[in-house]
Motif scaffolding. Structure first.
Motif: not given
Length: 415
Positions: A216-241
């Motif tokens: 599932v995370r591989h799908v996120l990795h390819e579809k995300s426009e800002n994957y590097s942001a997921y290396l930082n503190d949790f941002d609920k609005s980012l993951i929800e969108s």
């Protein structure tokens, strides 16, 4: 008068005797601080000699089990006088066991060493279930590990701070039967198209299984426009969108999966069994040499090959930790230190047992050990280290992992 003095004297003697006895009893029954560890490594080895260490780890791979039972255990006994007992158990099970023991104030448990990483480590550290920090006590950690590397300092974005020691490094790969698939997909979009064109021949384990969660995370990795942001503190609005695209991809695949997506394998072992039976034509997992290992054992067809995605596949380090109530903390340290030795790490790379990449820094190995490493045949289906290392994708924070696992259940499994 004399009678009064005599009585007082007798009482005084009795008080002194009782006080002395009580004091003596306290000294004899004082609890031993089993996990109070000396910083002197020779003393740790001496205290461990003649003891038994209980190692709790995932037991779903026979090669890993044989590596522990047939190779590590006899050498640990011969070199250090420590008996090793392996207990197969999933990480979530022994973390839950520790939480129960913590609530019951159980100061001495049964587990000495745990194989953990990711969200399980984060939970254990936050709940104060681990003994530590301890890595600074390990000679092999200090001598052979790149202690400044981010994948040694952080576990899925969570600071380690000496509470676990790196045991190995893995990278996610996909395996396929080349007699049935000429050109494997090299992106999630291509995989999505392939699944639709080959109904029933692909599936993945149901999260929160470790492998299924990674898919599932591989799908996120390819579809995300800002994957590097997921290396930082949790941002609920980012993951929800951004997760909306993830659910769209997975739900689009769902009717074309094995059993039309109405059920999923519950583990990597079940997925591999489907592949062995020819029910699916692909499998996957966090072990770049696993396919080679299973070809060698005759479990996978010789036509099995592996591939990675052009954008990269997830790579991480897995670790060893010590429970807060380990009955034999000295023995645990001796075992972990030995598992981090070049001898044990090089043998772990050998397909005879495991085939996994070492956690040590190659630059810190002796010239002799470097030659041994270069001579290791990691198998016909194992991609070159150059290709793998140039396609490594970082893991996201454990909070995101847990959020996606819960989200998959609500937005895919229940749909």
């Amino acid at each position: 008068m004399r009678k009064s003095r005599l009585i007082n004297s007798i009482m005084l003697v009795l008080i002194l005797i009782l006080t002395g006895c009580t004091s003596g009893n306290k000294e004899e029954t004082k609890p031993i601080e089993k996990n109070t560890l000396t910083s002197d490594w020779k003393d740790i080895e001496a205290n461990a000699r003649g003891t038994k260490v209980n190692f709790y780890l995932w037991g779903g791979d026979e090669g890993i089990n044989r590596y522990i039972d047939e190779w590590v255990a006899p050498r640990l006994k011969e070199q250090f006088g420590v008996e090793l007992k392996r207990y197969p158990m999933d990480a979530t099970e022994f973390i839950n066991k520790l939480m129960t023991e913590k609530k019951a104030n159980k100061t001495s448990g049964e587990m000495d060493v745990l194989w953990v990483n990711g969200e399980n480590f984060k939970t254990a550290k936050q709940q104060e279930l681990l003994l530590g920090p301890f890595t600074e006590k390990l000679p092999n950690f200090q001598q052979f590990v790149d202690t400044e590397s981010d994948d040694i300092k952080y576990d899925f974005g969570f600071p380690i701070e000496g509470y676990e020691a790196p045991w190995g490094k893995v990278q996610f790969v996909f395996a396929y039967d080349s007699s049935k698939i000429a050109n494997p997909p090299r992106s999630i979009d291509e995989l999505q198209e392939w699944v639709r064109g080959n109904p029933g021949k692909f599936t993945y384990p149901a999260p929160p299984d470790f492998t299924g969660s990674a898919f599932v995370r591989h799908v996120l990795h390819e579809k995300s426009e800002n994957y590097s942001a997921y290396l930082n503190d949790f941002d609920k609005s980012l993951i929800e969108s951004e997760s909306k695209q993830v659910w769209n991809v997975l739900n689009d695949m769902k009717p074309f999966l094995w059993r039309e997506g109405k059920s999923y394998p519950q583990s990597i072992s079940q997925l591999e069994q489907l592949y062995k039976n020819g029910e699916v034509w692909m499998t996957m997992g966090y072990d770049e040499a696993n396919a080679s290992n299973l070809i060698k054992s005759g479990e996978f067809p010789e036509t099995t090959k592996t591939f990675i995605l052009d954008k990269g596949t997830l790579a991480n380090t897995h670790f060893l930790a010590i429970p807060y109530n380990a009955p034999n903390a000295n023995g645990a340290l001796v075992l972990i230190n030995y598992l981090l030795s070049p001898e044990a790490q090089l043998k772990k790379m050998d397909l005879e047992y495991w085939g996994e990449m070492m956690s040590l820094s190659v630059d810190k190995l002796s010239d002799e050990d470097k030659k041994v490493m270069e001579s290791i045949d990691r198998g016909r289906a194992t991609l070159s280290q150059e290709e793998l290392s140039s396609h490594r994708a970082p893991e996201i924070g454990a909070d995101y992992v847990q959020w996606l696992e819960r989200g998959w259940i609500e937005n895919v499994a229940k749909k």
